[in-house]
Design a protein around this motif. Structure first.
Motif, mmCIF file in Angstrom:
data_model
loop_
_atom_site.group_PDB
_atom_site.id
_atom_site.type_symbol
_atom_site.label_atom_id
_atom_site.label_comp_id
_atom_site.label_asym_id
_atom_site.label_seq_id
_atom_site.Cartn_x
_atom_site.Cartn_y
_atom_site.Cartn_z
ATOM 1 N N ASP A 24 0.984 -1.404 0.053
ATOM 2 C CA ASP A 24 -0.036 0.088 -0.084
ATOM 3 C C ASP A 24 0.902 1.388 0.056
ATOM 4 O OD1 ASP A 24 0.896 0.295 2.568
ATOM 5 O OD2 ASP A 24 -0.812 -0.505 3.203
ATOM 6 N N LYS A 25 0.207 2.322 -0.142
ATOM 7 C CA LYS A 25 1.051 3.619 0.007
ATOM 8 C C LYS A 25 2.168 3.452 0.984
ATOM 9 C CE LYS A 25 -2.560 6.328 2.099
ATOM 10 N NZ LYS A 25 -3.585 7.431 1.796
ATOM 11 N N TYR A 26 1.763 3.126 2.309
ATOM 12 C CA TYR A 26 2.702 3.262 3.676
ATOM 13 C C TYR A 26 3.905 2.193 3.189
ATOM 14 C CZ TYR A 26 -1.218 5.802 5.553
ATOM 15 O OH TYR A 26 -2.117 6.788 5.813
ATOM 16 N N SER A 27 3.642 1.040 2.932
ATOM 17 C CA SER A 27 4.710 0.162 2.744
ATOM 18 C C SER A 27 5.757 0.478 1.464
ATOM 19 C CB SER A 27 4.202 -1.375 2.432
ATOM 20 O OG SER A 27 3.356 -1.209 1.385
ATOM 21 N N VAL A 30 6.989 6.300 2.900
ATOM 22 C CA VAL A 30 6.694 7.507 3.233
ATOM 23 C C VAL A 30 7.625 8.737 3.627
ATOM 24 C CG1 VAL A 30 4.995 9.012 4.697
ATOM 25 C CG2 VAL A 30 4.704 6.541 4.524
ATOM 26 N N TYR A 58 3.829 7.845 -0.459
ATOM 27 C CA TYR A 58 3.128 8.880 -0.050
ATOM 28 C C TYR A 58 4.134 10.107 0.300
ATOM 29 C CZ TYR A 58 0.088 10.778 3.765
ATOM 30 O OH TYR A 58 -0.788 11.585 4.567
ATOM 31 N N ARG A 60 4.492 13.643 2.103
ATOM 32 C CA ARG A 60 3.976 14.965 2.782
ATOM 33 C C ARG A 60 4.817 16.134 2.674
ATOM 34 N NH1 ARG A 60 -0.505 14.345 6.901
ATOM 35 N NH2 ARG A 60 -0.630 16.579 7.416
ATOM 36 N N THR A 87 0.935 11.075 10.469
ATOM 37 C CA THR A 87 1.642 10.353 9.323
ATOM 38 C C THR A 87 2.703 9.401 9.843
ATOM 39 O OG1 THR A 87 0.921 11.910 7.656
ATOM 40 C CG2 THR A 87 2.554 10.890 6.966
ATOM 41 N N ARG A 88 2.798 8.251 9.263
ATOM 42 C CA ARG A 88 3.999 7.330 9.705
ATOM 43 C C ARG A 88 5.123 7.791 8.723
ATOM 44 N NH1 ARG A 88 1.201 1.898 9.479
ATOM 45 N NH2 ARG A 88 0.157 2.946 7.760
ATOM 46 N N GLY A 90 8.803 7.684 6.912
ATOM 47 C CA GLY A 90 9.820 6.811 6.809
ATOM 48 C C GLY A 90 11.240 7.327 6.570
#
Length: 279
Positions: A24-27, A30, A58, A60, A87-88, A90
């Protein structure tokens, strides 16, 4: 004598992967950027564009005013706000397109908070003065002039016979993190004394804004590879950046003269550079 490893396409391939159905967008990674300013909003645009084009899931942007407006005008996919909310993140990218002389106390405090965390940080341009005491894993990305000023400020000038390789190791050990010295032959050193040379480039890359693109690329690679060494992720980002520049400038082989490019051309060529590595 410092031993130097030349970074290759196959080395870079270990840091680039095709998404799979469970992603997904997180994996996919970010990236958060605290870059640009009212005076230099373009730096924010270039770094954000590069992070997206290098494969981030993702992106930000933490900023306001002209820079945030410019980012959203170019890349409406970006989430832009004054803070990251939940937001997580990375990887962080900070400093591109900023001037420490005009930095507010509040901005300095916000940058120091990022550097006190545990998320990897790409420290560029206007944030280089904050590197001392950083707790987060990090890589600084100075050009030659910035590197010389940093050496002078920290009292790390070597002798006349000191090689660039020895100099980057000296600085990396002193600051306790990775150093990426930009140039026609980019050098990356970590605090243990390992040095990587990245030679995938073209002289057409020597143009304004390409350093902002590089910072965004490294941020994307770091975010997608949380368990890998920061120095190697930075070298992979530099290799992709240089390969994208070769694609954008039409330098397919050593015999090709190529042609001028601007920084956004390099960012636009990043998907093709990634595809080449995956092939």
């Amino acid at each position: 004598m410092v031993e130097v490893r030349t970074w290759s396409r196959s080395d870079t391939a270990q840091f680039v992967r095709m998404p799979v159905p469970r992603d997904d967008k997180y994996s996919r990674g970010v990236v958060a950027l605290r870059t640009g300013s009212s005076a230099y909003p373009g730096a924010a645009v270039l770094g954000v564009e590069a992070a997206w084009r290098a494969g981030a899931g993702y992106v930000r942007y933490v900023g306001e005013g002209r820079a945030a407006d410019a980012v959203l005008a170019r890349r409406p996919e970006t989430v832009a706000a004054a803070d990251i909310g939940r937001t997580r993140v990375g990887a962080w990218v900070i400093g591109s397109g900023t001037d420490p002389a005009g930095r507010s106390d509040a901005e300095t405090a916000a940058l120091r908070e990022i550097l006190a965390g545990d998320v990897p940080v790409v420290i560029d341009a206007g944030a280089l003065d904050l590197v001392t005491g950083a707790a987060a894993p990090f890589v600084i990305t100075p050009h030659a002039g910035e590197f010389a000023r940093l050496q002078e400020t920290m009292g790390l000038r070597g002798g006349a016979s000191e090689s660039p390789e020895e100099a980057v190791v000296r600085v990396a050990r002193a600051i306790g993190g990775a150093v990426l010295l930009k140039g026609s032959r980019t050098l990356v050193a970590d605090e243990s004394g390992h040095v990587i040379a990245v030679e995938e480039n073209t002289p057409w890359l020597a143009t304004a804004g390409t350093g902002d693109v590089l910072a965004g690329v490294i941020g994307a690679v770091l975010a997608a590879n949380p368990e890998r060494p920061v120095s190697e992720a930075a070298a992979s980002g530099a290799w992709l950046h240089g390969h994208a520049a070769r694609i954008a400038s039409g330098v397919v082989s050593a015999a090709d003269p190529g042609h001028p490019v601007v920084a956004l051309d390099v960012a636009d060529a990043l998907p093709r550079a990634v595809a080449d590595v995956l092939a």
